[in-house]
Design an enzyme around this catalytic site. Structure first.
Site, PDB file in Angstrom:
ATOM      1  N   HIS A 189      -3.732  32.988  25.058  1.00  0.00           N
ATOM      2  CA  HIS A 189      -2.683  32.580  24.308  1.00  0.00           C
ATOM      3  C   HIS A 189      -2.017  31.236  23.774  1.00  0.00           C
ATOM      4  CE1 HIS A 189      -2.140  36.899  24.416  1.00  0.00           C
ATOM      5  NE2 HIS A 189      -2.157  36.674  25.883  1.00  0.00           N
TER       6      HIS A 189
ATOM      7  N   GLY B  27       3.027  33.723  25.660  1.00  0.00           N
ATOM      8  CA  GLY B  27       2.271  34.454  26.269  1.00  0.00           C
ATOM      9  C   GLY B  27       1.952  34.111  27.745  1.00  0.00           C
TER      10      GLY B  27
ATOM     11  N   ASP C 178      -9.149  40.699  28.068  1.00  0.00           N
ATOM     12  CA  ASP C 178      -7.674  41.136  28.536  1.00  0.00           C
ATOM     13  C   ASP C 178      -7.229  42.085  27.751  1.00  0.00           C
ATOM     14  OD1 ASP C 178      -5.894  38.473  29.336  1.00  0.00           O
ATOM     15  OD2 ASP C 178      -5.001  39.815  28.159  1.00  0.00           O
TER      16      ASP C 178
ATOM     17  N   HIS D  32      -4.753  41.546  26.391  1.00  0.00           N
ATOM     18  CA  HIS D  32      -4.003  41.313  24.727  1.00  0.00           C
ATOM     19  C   HIS D  32      -4.938  40.344  24.284  1.00  0.00           C
ATOM     20  CE1 HIS D  32      -0.807  41.254  28.145  1.00  0.00           C
ATOM     21  NE2 HIS D  32      -0.205  41.692  27.660  1.00  0.00           N
TER      22      HIS D  32
ATOM     23  N   TYR E 284      -2.135  41.703  36.478  1.00  0.00           N
ATOM     24  CA  TYR E 284      -0.129  41.795  36.344  1.00  0.00           C
ATOM     25  C   TYR E 284       0.071  42.828  38.011  1.00  0.00           C
ATOM     26  CZ  TYR E 284      -0.233  39.511  32.858  1.00  0.00           C
ATOM     27  OH  TYR E 284      -0.912  37.804  31.585  1.00  0.00           O
TER      28      TYR E 284
END
Ligand code: ZN
Length: 562
Positions: A124, A132, A159, A161, A292
């Site tokens: 990001h 990010g 990813d 995102h 995460y």
């Protein structure tokens, strides 16, 4: 596969309350070691001159200031929230960048065929600001390093995102193809990554985005990847592959809403490996990324990615010693028990409901619409007609180069035997490698509903082509699939002569930004106007393409010959 990890890897640490935690390196590298991966390159901070390949010096100075005084007011995206300052953040961030850049150099000079940097993938970060959880954009810096050597790079971002930083940094570079599959920006950070973000100017068709609705799982995610990556690589012709393997698309990830599994991530890594061997000269740099669920998901995704690059099968189960060692810590963070298998149960054990089914149908449908615009028509048709498969090997054609001064002869319908004796010059039609193009046309001429092929030839060399195929075998309509001329023969009216000899009544054509010379593409508006003039010159009625196609490529045209 060279594993990039060292003492500095755990320094990239936004603090105990931040979701991107260096705690993941404990169970992560432990599991990597258990499957046979030993670190072979320890990241050290990249010097400013390296960072300036993608970042401005003013921004580097801001990061340095926070590095010394982590309590300054928010600046350049660094401050309270996603990207909190921490002591020595410049050194820690520059080391992530250095890890990916030195790994790239190991690949460029042949010390390693593949490398994996699990601490990398900070996709990001922008030229002049953090975003990010990303300070310096290590995948982009590795790509820029390869670009400095003149190599063409395909970037694959898995990813959850959108890979917005890498896309932005190479937005107008036709030598870098960025592909990102992610949860739609309508529901998730960073909000971008729509299918209509395709790149600008000459680089149009070198940004690819596949946004997915929430709840999309492995049943759609992996087949979509399989339908894009090989064919995009065939059309683009990269010299190497860089990929980002963020594990946050997993069904158990706390930050996003997709239902992907470690099984699908492992298969995806093997697909990227296959693409790298078939189209990237075997050169492949893989990075980690988001993720995460630091105990149950990230370690297994890393291990499966490394195993793919090491060309080894995954063991049947995760080591008991590994599960025991990390069980308490995993439980403390609500991420227990640790899975006994590398692959997940179907749908990671999450109930498959009507919401997910609807999302997956929608995802597959939208991807098909997008692919129809961004993949060259000839390649799409060739795959559907079973003429050609982008991952299958081809036999090399032999032959000599054509005399550039000679005037080509137009052969209105070349047959399979004449084709077999000919050589195709580079950059006449997709795919990027002329040997693949030759094999594709050979198969097209043999099919049960064979293609019609007109060729401009000099000696035994084919310097220009027009290809069409039955659009609907029942009614005699035809679809024009490709028209192209080799670079040294362009601007001599050869395409016009080819089309005049080729076109038959009841033909149709659609020209999108996918129809391009991947090596030296013209700006998208110019491409569209050349296609329009060419088709009009051959008597086609030309107008804008349908609304759906133009929602992705505003300049797409459709043509019909009565
Ligand atoms: Zn490989």
């Amino acid at each position: 596969m060279l594993l990039v990890f060292g003492a500095r890897s755990t320094d990239y640490d936004f603090g105990p309350d931040h979701v991107l935690t260096p705690r993941r390196f404990g169970p992560g590298t432990d599991l990597l070691r258990a499957v046979g991966a030993e670190p072979g390159l320890a990241p050290e901070p990249a010097p400013d001159a390296d960072l300036r390949l993608c970042h401005v010096q003013e921004y580097i100075e801001v990061v340095r200031r926070f590095s010394v005084d982590p309590f300054g007011p928010m600046e350049a995206g660094i401050g309270w929230g996603d990207n909190p300052p921490f002591a020595d953040m410049h050194e820690a961030s520059a080391a992530v960048a250095g890890g990916s850049m030195r790994a790239m150099e190991a690949i460029l000079d042949g010390r390693a065929e593949h490398a994996f940097h699990p601490g990398g993938g900070l996709h990001h970060a922008m030229r002049d600001r953090a975003s990010g959880f990303c300070i310096y954009n290590d995948p982009a810096l590795a790509i820029a390093r390869a670009r400095r050597d003149g190599l063409r790079v395909m970037y694959i971002d898995l990813d959850v995102h959108h890979g917005d930083g890498v896309q932005a940094l190479f937005w107008d570079d036709p030598g870098v193809l960025t592909f990102s599959i992610h949860e739609s920006g309508r529901y998730l950070f960073p909000g971008t990554g729509d299918a209509n973000e395709v790149g600008e100017g000459a680089a149009a068709a070198t940004a690819m985005n596949v946004p997915l609705p929430p709840f999309t799982g492995e049943a759609a995610w992996y087949p979509i990847l399989e339908s894009y990556l090989p064919v995009l690589a065939a059309a683009f012709g990269p010299d190497l592959i860089v990929s980002q393997h963020g594990a946050d698309s997993h069904a158990w990830d706390p930050l996003a809403h997709l239902h992907v599994t470690t099984t699908a991530h492992g298969k995806a890594a093997r697909l990227v490996d296959a693409v790298a061997h078939r189209y990237g000269g075997g050169r492949w740099l893989a990075t980690g990324g988001g993720g995460y669920d630091a105990y149950r998901v990230v370690p297994r995704t890393w291990a499966l990615t490394w195993l793919a690059g090491a060309h080894r099968d995954a063991p049947s189960s995760t080591p008991e010693a590994w599960r025991e060692r990390w069980a308490d810590e995993a439980a403390r963070y609500g991420q227990a028990p640790l899975p006994e298998r590398f692959d997940d149960e179907v749908n990671a054990g999450v109930p498959y409901d009507l919401n997910q089914e609807a999302s997956e149908q929608r995802a597959v449908g939208l991807a098909a619409i997008h692919r129809a615009v961004v993949v060259p028509r000839l390649l799409r048709f060739a795959i559907e007609a079973d003429w050609w498969s982008p991952l299958a090997a081809v036999a090399a054609q032999s032959g000599s180069a054509a005399d550039p001064a000679a005037t080509p002869t137009i052969v209105p319908r070349i047959d399979a035997d004449a084709w077999a004796r000919s050589t195709l010059l580079p950059r006449v039609i997709a795919p990027a490698d002329a040997r693949d193009g030759h094999a594709l046309v050979a198969a097209a001429l043999r099919g049960p509903a064979p293609a019609a092929v007109s060729a401009a030839v000099v000696g035994s060399s084919v310097v220009g082509l027009a290809v069409s195929a039955p659009a609907d075998p029942g009614d005699g309509t035809r679809e024009l699939l490709a028209v192209g001329v080799a670079p040294t023969y362009r601007r001599q009216g050869i395409a016009r002569s080819l089309l005049a000899a080729h076109a038959t009544s009841r033909s149709s054509a659609v020209a999108t930004l996918a129809e391009r010379d991947p090596v030296d593409p013209l700006p998208r508006e110019l491409r569209a106007s050349i296609a329009r003039r060419l088709l009009e010159g051959a008597g086609f009625d030309v107008g804008p393409a349908d609304d759906v196609t133009r929602s992705i490529d505003r300049g797409a045209i459709a043509a019909r010959l009565r």
